[in-house]
Design a protein around this motif. Sequence first.
Motif, PDB file in Angstrom:
ATOM      1  N   ALA A   1      55.023   6.828   0.585  1.00 45.79           N
ATOM      2  CA  ALA A   1      54.778   7.081   2.009  1.00 45.79           C
ATOM      3  C   ALA A   1      53.360   6.665   2.402  1.00 45.79           C
ATOM      4  CB  ALA A   1      55.002   8.563   2.324  1.00 45.79           C
ATOM      5  N   LYS A   2      52.394   6.941   1.540  1.00 49.16           N
ATOM      6  CA  LYS A   2      51.002   6.559   1.837  1.00 49.16           C
ATOM      7  C   LYS A   2      50.848   5.031   1.861  1.00 49.16           C
ATOM      8  CE  LYS A   2      48.209  10.509   0.461  1.00 49.16           C
ATOM      9  NZ  LYS A   2      47.068  10.963  -0.357  1.00 49.16           N
ATOM     10  N   ALA A   3      51.521   4.366   0.917  1.00 46.02           N
ATOM     11  CA  ALA A   3      51.464   2.898   0.888  1.00 46.02           C
ATOM     12  C   ALA A   3      52.090   2.311   2.152  1.00 46.02           C
ATOM     13  CB  ALA A   3      52.174   2.376  -0.362  1.00 46.02           C
ATOM     14  N   LYS A   4      53.218   2.887   2.572  1.00 43.88           N
ATOM     15  CA  LYS A   4      53.872   2.420   3.807  1.00 43.88           C
ATOM     16  C   LYS A   4      52.966   2.632   5.017  1.00 43.88           C
ATOM     17  CE  LYS A   4      58.860   2.885   2.941  1.00 43.88           C
ATOM     18  NZ  LYS A   4      60.050   3.694   3.248  1.00 43.88           N
ATOM     19  N   ALA A   5      52.350   3.824   5.082  1.00 49.64           N
ATOM     20  CA  ALA A   5      51.481   4.152   6.221  1.00 49.64           C
ATOM     21  C   ALA A   5      50.300   3.193   6.318  1.00 49.64           C
ATOM     22  CB  ALA A   5      50.985   5.593   6.103  1.00 49.64           C
ATOM     23  N   ALA A   6      49.848   2.681   5.164  1.00 55.72           N
ATOM     24  CA  ALA A   6      48.738   1.725   5.162  1.00 55.72           C
ATOM     25  C   ALA A   6      49.201   0.302   5.483  1.00 55.72           C
ATOM     26  CB  ALA A   6      48.050   1.746   3.799  1.00 55.72           C
ATOM     27  N   GLY A   7      50.538   0.114   5.600  1.00 55.24           N
ATOM     28  CA  GLY A   7      51.061  -1.211   5.944  1.00 55.24           C
ATOM     29  C   GLY A   7      51.327  -2.109   4.756  1.00 55.24           C
ATOM     30  N   LEU A   8      51.272  -1.539   3.539  1.00 49.65           N
ATOM     31  CA  LEU A   8      51.618  -2.335   2.358  1.00 49.65           C
ATOM     32  C   LEU A   8      53.111  -2.655   2.370  1.00 49.65           C
ATOM     33  CD1 LEU A   8      49.397  -0.287  -0.025  1.00 49.65           C
ATOM     34  CD2 LEU A   8      49.406  -2.775  -0.095  1.00 49.65           C
ATOM     35  N   VAL A   9      53.467  -3.785   1.805  1.00 46.77           N
ATOM     36  CA  VAL A   9      54.846  -4.280   1.830  1.00 46.77           C
ATOM     37  C   VAL A   9      55.483  -4.082   0.455  1.00 46.77           C
ATOM     38  CG1 VAL A   9      56.272  -6.357   2.112  1.00 46.77           C
ATOM     39  CG2 VAL A   9      54.284  -5.983   3.603  1.00 46.77           C
ATOM     40  N   THR A  10      56.596  -3.347   0.396  1.00 49.85           N
ATOM     41  CA  THR A  10      57.266  -3.088  -0.884  1.00 49.85           C
ATOM     42  C   THR A  10      58.166  -4.252  -1.267  1.00 49.85           C
ATOM     43  OG1 THR A  10      57.264  -0.707  -0.446  1.00 49.85           O
ATOM     44  CG2 THR A  10      58.791  -1.496  -2.121  1.00 49.85           C
ATOM     45  N   LEU A  11      57.820  -4.923  -2.383  1.00 47.64           N
ATOM     46  CA  LEU A  11      58.638  -6.037  -2.872  1.00 47.64           C
ATOM     47  C   LEU A  11      59.870  -5.531  -3.624  1.00 47.64           C
ATOM     48  CD1 LEU A  11      55.794  -8.304  -4.279  1.00 47.64           C
ATOM     49  CD2 LEU A  11      57.200  -8.792  -2.260  1.00 47.64           C
TER      50      LEU A  11
ATOM     51  N   LEU B   1      53.277  -5.048  -2.723  1.00 40.40           N
ATOM     52  CA  LEU B   1      53.100  -4.345  -3.991  1.00 40.40           C
ATOM     53  C   LEU B   1      54.468  -4.004  -4.569  1.00 40.40           C
ATOM     54  CD1 LEU B   1      51.949  -0.592  -3.798  1.00 40.40           C
ATOM     55  CD2 LEU B   1      53.407  -1.682  -2.098  1.00 40.40           C
ATOM     56  N   ALA B   2      54.459  -3.652  -5.862  1.00 47.67           N
ATOM     57  CA  ALA B   2      55.686  -3.228  -6.536  1.00 47.67           C
ATOM     58  C   ALA B   2      55.520  -1.772  -6.941  1.00 47.67           C
ATOM     59  CB  ALA B   2      55.928  -4.084  -7.777  1.00 47.67           C
ATOM     60  N   HIS B   3      56.586  -0.996  -6.824  1.00 44.47           N
ATOM     61  CA  HIS B   3      56.555   0.407  -7.234  1.00 44.47           C
ATOM     62  C   HIS B   3      57.311   0.586  -8.545  1.00 44.47           C
ATOM     63  CE1 HIS B   3      54.585   2.257  -3.840  1.00 44.47           C
ATOM     64  NE2 HIS B   3      55.420   1.722  -2.980  1.00 44.47           N
ATOM     65  N   LYS B   4      56.714   1.333  -9.459  1.00 39.44           N
ATOM     66  CA  LYS B   4      57.432   1.748 -10.659  1.00 39.44           C
ATOM     67  C   LYS B   4      58.680   2.502 -10.222  1.00 39.44           C
ATOM     68  CE  LYS B   4      56.726   4.319 -15.006  1.00 39.44           C
ATOM     69  NZ  LYS B   4      55.738   5.019 -15.838  1.00 39.44           N
ATOM     70  N   ASP B   5      59.795   2.263 -10.902  1.00 40.55           N
ATOM     71  CA  ASP B   5      61.077   2.825 -10.452  1.00 40.55           C
ATOM     72  C   ASP B   5      61.230   4.312 -10.802  1.00 40.55           C
ATOM     73  OD1 ASP B   5      63.410   2.609  -9.051  1.00 40.55           O
ATOM     74  OD2 ASP B   5      64.599   1.842 -10.713  1.00 40.55           O
ATOM     75  N   ILE B   6      60.105   5.018 -10.777  1.00 49.39           N
ATOM     76  CA  ILE B   6      60.087   6.466 -10.970  1.00 49.39           C
ATOM     77  C   ILE B   6      59.699   7.156  -9.666  1.00 49.39           C
ATOM     78  CG2 ILE B   6      57.657   6.732 -11.640  1.00 49.39           C
ATOM     79  CD1 ILE B   6      58.706   8.514 -13.999  1.00 49.39           C
ATOM     80  N   PHE B   7      59.213   6.358  -8.695  1.00 54.19           N
ATOM     81  CA  PHE B   7      58.831   6.887  -7.390  1.00 54.19           C
ATOM     82  C   PHE B   7      60.030   6.807  -6.443  1.00 54.19           C
ATOM     83  CE2 PHE B   7      54.639   5.567  -9.021  1.00 54.19           C
ATOM     84  CZ  PHE B   7      53.917   6.727  -8.798  1.00 54.19           C
ATOM     85  N   CYS B   8      60.385   7.927  -5.855  1.00 52.61           N
ATOM     86  CA  CYS B   8      61.515   7.955  -4.926  1.00 52.61           C
ATOM     87  C   CYS B   8      61.220   7.089  -3.701  1.00 52.61           C
ATOM     88  CB  CYS B   8      61.811   9.386  -4.483  1.00 52.61           C
ATOM     89  SG  CYS B   8      62.599  10.366  -5.783  1.00 52.61           S
ATOM     90  N   THR B   9      62.213   6.284  -3.318  1.00 57.49           N
ATOM     91  CA  THR B   9      62.075   5.387  -2.166  1.00 57.49           C
ATOM     92  C   THR B   9      63.290   5.565  -1.273  1.00 57.49           C
ATOM     93  OG1 THR B   9      62.914   3.719  -3.711  1.00 57.49           O
ATOM     94  CG2 THR B   9      60.593   3.563  -3.123  1.00 57.49           C
TER      95      THR B   9
END
Length: 492
Positions: free
Chosen positions: A109-119, A76-84
């Motif tokens: 953090a929730k996306a990471k915990a679910a195993g989603l991959v940040t592009l 998935l892609a995150h809008k660049d307003i979410f702290c990473t």
Amino acid sequence: MTDLHRLSIRELSEGLKQAQFSSRELTEHYLKRIAKIDPKVKSYVTVTAEQALIEADAADAALKSGHAHALAGIPLAHKDIFCTQGIKTTAGSKMLDNFISPYDATVVAKAKAAGLVTLGKVNMDEFAMGSTSESSYFGATGNPWALDHVPGGSSGGSAAAVAADLAPIATGTDTGGSIRQPASFCGLTGLKPTYGRVSRFGMIAYASSLDQGGPMARSAEDCAYLMNVIAGHDAKDSTSVNKEVDDYVANLNGTAVKGLRIGIPKQYFNVAGLDADVKARVEESLKKLEEMGAILVEIDLNMTEAYVPTYYLIAPAEASSNLSRFDGVRYGYRCENPVDLMDLYKRSRSEGFGAEVQRRILIGTYALSAGYYDAYYVKAQKVRRLIQQDFLKAFENVDVIAAPSAPTTAYKIGANLSPTEMYLGDIYTLAVNLAGLPAINAPIGFDKDSLPVGLQLIGNYWSESQLLSIVHQYQQNTDWHTKRAAIAEENA
């Protein structure tokens, strides 16, 4: 393996579980597409290829163990307003061009915990202020359906990335329409949840009483999968509501369209500037829902003319307060060689913020200043309550309310609309944020220039399941959500 980007979230999940392909293969597939296609679209600000492959390998290990989340291994892609954590978070601004967050936003953090991959992180209007994504310090993003047109804003990068098949899903934020309008402009499904449903912790604030994060994807089903991950109470966000979260995927067929009462506000269809093609597509989609058994009910929303002035007092007032922290002292952009503290403040802010952000800070500061606070800000808050009551009265007679998501299709890049013209383009979306209601955009066809048109459905509080279900069933009976722009058909 060349068409993995054509698969839905459910198909990707099943394919990963059945080992038809690995998360690494899927992630590499998207990274190749980004490398080849994104230079034309310009949806990504930061691509996190190395980290994405590490996360993909971890997801593959979890999938092999048989204890993986349904979305494990899906990019998935995150809008660049979410702290990473450890990755640049810019909010589309020069002010934060060098900011690397020391923590993750709760959504991340929730996306990471679910195993989603940040592009990676995708482009947006600076500090989420805008409707075109042109105010970004990193330049304009193109609309995949016509690269010389805007993708909408402020979540324009999120919409463009999904519409060009450079990510299967993306996070967005919506303060006055910033998920629904770009979803409309790019032919996607986008859900703005009820205020308090998705945590705002780690989401860089624009207007704290209006901001809300949500999913952007091709279909209601895909949005439901991501909502299952990101929705829920968060003790770190004082505005997050401790209320049980639905299983949005399980409820996709939970609302009967037969007998559903859809409110049609007559004021919305008499707005000056409503494009004839947009109006026609919206009416066709409502006719389709009627054929599916829904009942169309004409309603009055008498506060319509108050939406734009109320929003453009409250949102800038909150922005002027929230953005006061960017002063050149603690973090973010700092001017060179300031002569004294006042020079540091002035130059850091005037050099670090773009024109639209400065405009809204000035409006907001004026509205909050002594002598004007009661005349403007307090009055706007009173009108806000009347707008909310207008909706609640309507919901006594109808289940959902239908409207266009935007009065027009996508503008041309560089159209140079005046601030007033730009603000009036938000007429259909602003009130939802002022009232804290949930709303969704569904793709419903195209205008004469082959640009996408969207239908907005507005629900009562906590009715995300209902909205997703109605759109899901509409999408079982239509194929607009499956249409792809030519650039999305390209192979990497």
